[in-house]
Every structure is written in structure tokens, then in C-alpha cells.
Enzyme design. Structure first.
Site, PDB file in Angstrom:
ATOM      1  N   LYS A  83       0.747  -1.086  -0.219  1.00  0.00           N
ATOM      2  CA  LYS A  83       0.053   0.232  -0.092  1.00  0.00           C
ATOM      3  C   LYS A  83       0.844   1.091   0.029  1.00  0.00           C
ATOM      4  O   LYS A  83       1.789   1.405   0.724  1.00  0.00           O
ATOM      5  CB  LYS A  83      -0.936   0.026   1.299  1.00  0.00           C
ATOM      6  CG  LYS A  83      -1.949  -0.844   1.160  1.00  0.00           C
ATOM      7  CD  LYS A  83      -2.883  -0.854   2.525  1.00  0.00           C
ATOM      8  CE  LYS A  83      -3.814   0.244   2.619  1.00  0.00           C
ATOM      9  NZ  LYS A  83      -4.333   0.153   3.858  1.00  0.00           N
TER      10      LYS A  83
HETATM   11  C1  E4P Z   1      -7.996   0.602   4.652  1.00  0.00           C
HETATM   12  O1  E4P Z   1      -6.962  -0.052   4.149  1.00  0.00           O
HETATM   13  C2  E4P Z   1      -7.859   1.291   5.774  1.00  0.00           C
HETATM   14  O2  E4P Z   1      -6.954   0.749   6.462  1.00  0.00           O
HETATM   15  C3  E4P Z   1      -9.091   1.535   6.459  1.00  0.00           C
HETATM   16  O3  E4P Z   1     -10.363   0.952   5.718  1.00  0.00           O
HETATM   17  C4  E4P Z   1      -9.100   2.832   7.175  1.00  0.00           C
HETATM   18  O4  E4P Z   1     -10.430   2.734   7.859  1.00  0.00           O
HETATM   19  P1  E4P Z   1     -10.743   4.064   9.023  1.00  0.00           P
HETATM   20  O5  E4P Z   1     -11.158   5.280   8.496  1.00  0.00           O
HETATM   21  O6  E4P Z   1     -11.634   3.197   9.727  1.00  0.00           O
HETATM   22  O7  E4P Z   1      -9.574   4.119   9.846  1.00  0.00           O
END
Ligand code: E4P
Length: 233
Positions: A83
């Protein structure tokens, strides 16, 4: 639609792997930090448990660092997806990692234009954060619809991974729009498993079974709560 779990918590991952409903995992630095464990050991445990893609995020700010981190992360297992953040440096890193045959996911996406650029750079996945958009007073799901439409118009094969999901209705909406993946925290996936009418119905079946004094064949458990054979009766 594929279901990913947005956590690095081993017991939670195991629960849903055992149910056979998990297609992959997403993590981010916040989720990794919560587990308070040595990073590589934690990731190795996740990779042992999960069959599908495991998304691990870089923490460097410059593309050179991201690329180096990406190679190190990818070396942990063939199912690792790297990522990178939706920044100019992140896009440069995605382009390089893509050329090197490493799968990538562009994260922290908040607009259709960002998603278009992520795809052009060679991302395998793009992660629009719908919950955070909702929190900021926007309609997060609208950009999922727009991104899917744009990708379809140009036969773009980057997968739309709906992220920052807050509740089960987000999952239904993402699936109705045709998103490729939805990633959600364990509590949301748990809520998807449960329904009060299921609990009421199951209780009634078991009460009726007991009231009738029915017995399972010899050698089987007679405890009503015990095994699927009773639940199917
Ligand atoms: C996705 O890869 C992220 O880790 C995640 O969905 C972030 O979510 P949040 O806004 O609940 O922290």
C-alpha cells in the site's frame, strides 16, 4: 464482491478464516501499531493464516524509500500487496513497483480523479475511504459509483477496494454498485453474520425439539446447543 478484514488482530482474523468468509486482509500503520508486536513476526502470522491478498502499508515519504520498503514487504510472501499513499511520491513508487512485478494498492483516495491517476500509475487496487468522507460531511459512496463508472468506460482493470467502512449498510451499497472488494473492521463483519430473527428462529426450533423429547441417534451429542446436526433439525 470480495470481503477483506481491516485488521492485524490474529484472533479476529482466525474467527473469520474459520467461517470461510475472508478473501484477504488490509492493514495500515495504525492497525499494526495497535497489536503491539514485532512487525515481521506479526505479518508472518497473518500470512500463515490467510490465503488471499495481505495489504501492508509503507511508511516512507519519498518514492525511493517506498520502493525499498515495498520490495522488503513483498519478500515476506507472494500474497503481499504493497500500500502506497495517494501522493506524487506514492504514484512514482507504484509505477516502479508495478514494473518490478509487485502488486500495489493506492490508499487514502478521496476523489475519482485520484483513483484515475492511481490506475494510470499501475495500481492493482485503489482504496477510496468512504467512512472518512461521510465523517467530513460528504457522500462517500458517491465516489465509489463514479470511480466504477470511469474504470468501466476505459476498461481499467484496477480493482476498487471500498475502505473505511463503518457499518453493514456500506457493504450492501458497495456490493450493489459492483465494487470489487470491501474491507471492513471485525465488528462490521460480525454484524453481517448476525440477525435477531435468526436467533429467535433458532431458539424456537431448539425449544420445540426439546419439548418433544427427541433424541439424536446413539453416539451423537444430545446437547441442543452442541452441533450443526441439531441446528439443522
Ligand atoms: C483501508 O485499507 C484502511 O486501513 C481503512 O479502511 C481505514 O479505515 P478507517 O477510516 O476506519 O481508519
Amino acid at each position: 464482491m470480495k470481503i477483506f478484514l481491516d485488521t492485524a488482530n490474529i484472533p479476529s482474523i482466525k474467527t473469520f478464516v474459520d467461517m470461510g468468509v475472508l478473501d484477504g486482509i488490509t492493514t495500515n500503520p495504525t492497525l499494526i501499531a495497535k497489536e503491539n508486536r514485532e512487525f515481521v513476526e506479526l505479518v508472518t502470522d497473518i500470512l500463515r493464516l490467510v490465503q488471499g491478498p495481505v495489504n501492508l502499508e509503507v511508511v516512507s515519504q519519498e518514492s525511493e524509500g517506498m520502493v525499498m520498503e515495498g520490495h522488503d514487504l513483498a519478500a515476506l510472501g507472494p500474497s503481499v500487496v504493497v500500500k502506497c499513499p495517494m501522493t506524487g511520491e506514492g504514484l512514482k513508487a507504484v509505477r516502479r513497483l508495478h514494473k518490478d512485478g509487485i502488486k500495489t494498492n493506492v490508499t487514502l483516495v478521496f476523489s475519482p480523479n485520484q483513483a484515475l491517476l492511481a490506475a494510470k500509475a499501475g495500481a492493482d487496487y485503489v482504496s477510496p475511504f468512504i467512512g472518512r468522507l461521510d465523517d467530513a460531511g460528504h457522500e462517500g459512496m458517491k465516489i465509489i459509483d463514479e470511480i466504477l463508472q470511469i474504470y468501466r468506460n476505459y476498461n481499467i482493470d484496477t480493482q476498487v477496494l471500498v475502505a473505511s467502512i463503518r457499518h453493514p449498510v456500506h457493504v450492501v451499497e458497495a456490493a450493489k454498485l459492483g465494487a470489487h472488494v470491501a474491507t471492513m473492521p471485525p465488528d462490521v463483519l460480525d454484524k453481517m453474520v448476525k440477525h435477531p430473527l435468526t436467533d429467535i428462529g433458532l431458539k424456537r426450533f431448539l425449544d420445540d425439539w426439546q419439548k418433544a423429547g427427541l433424541k439424536l441417534p446413539e453416539g451423537r451429542s444430545t446437547a441442543p446447543k452442541a452441533k450443526p446436526m441439531v441446528q439443522r433439525a
